[in-house]
Design an enzyme around this catalytic site. Structure first.
Site, PDB file in Angstrom:
ATOM      1  N   MET A 212       0.847  -1.192   0.000  1.00 20.49           N
ATOM      2  CA  MET A 212       0.000   0.000   0.000  1.00 20.49           C
ATOM      3  C   MET A 212       0.887   1.247   0.000  1.00 20.49           C
ATOM      4  O   MET A 212       0.450   2.336   0.386  1.00 20.49           O
ATOM      5  CB  MET A 212      -0.944  -0.012   1.196  1.00 20.49           C
ATOM      6  CG  MET A 212      -1.918  -1.196   1.114  1.00 20.49           C
ATOM      7  SD  MET A 212      -3.462  -0.954   1.976  1.00 20.49           S
ATOM      8  CE  MET A 212      -2.891  -0.698   3.620  1.00 20.49           C
TER       9      MET A 212
ATOM     10  N   HIS B  28       9.137   1.149   3.322  1.00 20.48           N
ATOM     11  CA  HIS B  28      10.209   1.283   4.299  1.00 20.48           C
ATOM     12  C   HIS B  28      11.117   0.056   4.198  1.00 20.48           C
ATOM     13  O   HIS B  28      10.961  -0.761   3.268  1.00 20.48           O
ATOM     14  CB  HIS B  28       9.653   1.465   5.711  1.00 20.48           C
ATOM     15  CG  HIS B  28       8.602   0.456   6.087  1.00 20.48           C
ATOM     16  ND1 HIS B  28       8.878  -0.887   6.205  1.00 20.48           N
ATOM     17  CD2 HIS B  28       7.276   0.583   6.325  1.00 20.48           C
ATOM     18  CE1 HIS B  28       7.784  -1.532   6.532  1.00 20.48           C
ATOM     19  NE2 HIS B  28       6.782  -0.671   6.605  1.00 20.48           N
TER      20      HIS B  28
ATOM     21  N   HIS C 262       9.602  -3.281   3.422  1.00 20.12           N
ATOM     22  CA  HIS C 262       9.245  -3.522   2.020  1.00 20.12           C
ATOM     23  C   HIS C 262      10.507  -3.810   1.188  1.00 20.12           C
ATOM     24  O   HIS C 262      10.475  -4.632   0.269  1.00 20.12           O
ATOM     25  CB  HIS C 262       8.512  -2.315   1.441  1.00 20.12           C
ATOM     26  CG  HIS C 262       7.199  -2.022   2.086  1.00 20.12           C
ATOM     27  ND1 HIS C 262       7.019  -0.982   2.963  1.00 20.12           N
ATOM     28  CD2 HIS C 262       5.994  -2.648   1.993  1.00 20.12           C
ATOM     29  CE1 HIS C 262       5.769  -0.963   3.369  1.00 20.12           C
ATOM     30  NE2 HIS C 262       5.117  -1.963   2.814  1.00 20.12           N
TER      31      HIS C 262
HETATM   32  O1  PAF Z   1      -0.192  -5.651   3.542  1.00 25.31           O
HETATM   33  C1  PAF Z   1      -0.603  -4.759   2.778  1.00 25.31           C
HETATM   34  O2  PAF Z   1       0.077  -3.761   2.521  1.00 25.31           O
HETATM   35  C2  PAF Z   1      -1.988  -4.893   2.176  1.00 25.31           C
HETATM   36  O3  PAF Z   1      -2.869  -5.520   3.041  1.00 25.31           O
HETATM   37  C3  PAF Z   1      -1.983  -5.592   0.803  1.00 25.31           C
HETATM   38  C4  PAF Z   1      -1.506  -7.037   0.909  1.00 25.31           C
HETATM   39  C5  PAF Z   1      -1.074  -4.830  -0.156  1.00 25.31           C
HETATM   40  C6  PAF Z   1      -3.394  -5.618   0.215  1.00 25.31           C
HETATM   41  O4  PAF Z   1      -3.904  -4.329   0.054  1.00 25.31           O
END
Ligand code: PAF
Length: 279
Positions: A26, A30, A33
């Protein structure tokens, strides 16, 4: 390359030979990710990252509006980590009309985190199914930090035969143990001190693992009780010892894997954390 439409995504995806690993996010990327993208990069020839703040998985409009949006910085991180393709669609692109058909996560989506956030996991699973359909990945990478989400996505892929291998990546923590999250940026220094109780409680629980499930909960509980009396206080949602595959609470005397999971609110910010344990 950044693409914003499903048509452009599919066109660029078709040009990627070999295995494609997908990292759904989303945004507000950071170090956690980065770890997902790096793990994806090591496992496949190509990496696709999606950046989409999914309105379907937010309960409160205010929470959705407040969610950080940092696409330029996110795209730079994706490029640095070697992801070829970033898919950053609008809400209208993902949901051009109200859905008639969507994913129901059933009991798994109603317990623990789902009890605190009704509808959250249905919305999450629906967008993940849609993103899998759009990206057609061979593998998809999810953080252990959202342990119940991970369990539900595994069932989604298996139950609907989506043919996407789900890979879990360990939680990335700050040196003092605080789990990284896009929401941490909202915490004042005082709120962060209170929020540190979540990881401290988990580590206290882990230290008692040799004595069994009851001892783990008994060790973690007092850390959270103290934080509930701090200024600012922690408003605890739950502390549970759950089966990592189903998220039902493990029985006393349980042997095998479990997840010690905790959630609470400090000020306006909701925090979650967990540790996988083995009894
Ligand atoms: O973990 C997340 O950032 C969200 O829940 C996802 C998996 C991208 C779904 O919107």
């Amino acid at each position: 390359m950044i693409v914003h439409t499903v048509a452009d995504l599919r066109r660029e995806r078709r040009k990627l030979p070999g295995r494609v690993a997908f990292v759904p996010t989303m945004g507000a990327l950071h170090e956690g990710h980065r770890a997902l993208i790096r793990a994806a990069k090591e496992s496949a020839e190509h990496v696709v990252v999606s950046v989409f703040v999914n309105p379907l998985q937010f309960g409160e409009q205010a929470d959705l509006d407040r969610y950080p949006r940092t696409l330029d910085a996110d795209a730079a991180i994706c490029a640095e980590e070697g992801a070829e393709l970033v898919f950053a669609p609008s809400a209208a692109e993902v949901y051009p009309r109200p859905l008639e058909v969507s994913v129901q996560t059933g009991r798994m989506g109603e317990i623990v985190e789902g009890a605190a956030r009704p509808g959250h996991f249905d919305g999450m699973a629906t967008v993940v199914a849609k993103l899998f359909g759009m990206v057609s990945p061979d593998l998809a990478f999810f953080g252990q930090k959202d342990a119940q989400q991970l369990a539900i996505v595994r069932r989604l892929s298996e139950d609907l035969n989506l043919d996407v291998e789900i890979v879990a990546v360990p939680t990335v923590r700050e040196p003092d143990g605080f789990a990284l999250s896009s929401r941490n940026r909202f915490l004042s220094p005082e709120e962060r001190v209170t929020g540190l109780a979540l990881s401290r409680a988990l580590f206290a629980g882990r230290d008692a693992v040799a004595e069994g499930p009851e001892a783990v909960l008994a060790a973690a509980g007092p850390v959270l009780e103290a934080a509930a009396k701090a200024d600012p206080p922690l408003a605890l949602d739950y502390l549970v010892l759950a089966d990592p595959a189903t998220f039902t609470q493990v029985p006393s005397g349980h042997r095998g894997p479990a997840v010690l999971a905790v959630a609470g609110r400090v000020g306006a910010t909701r925090l979650i954390d967990n540790l996988p344990l083995e009894f």
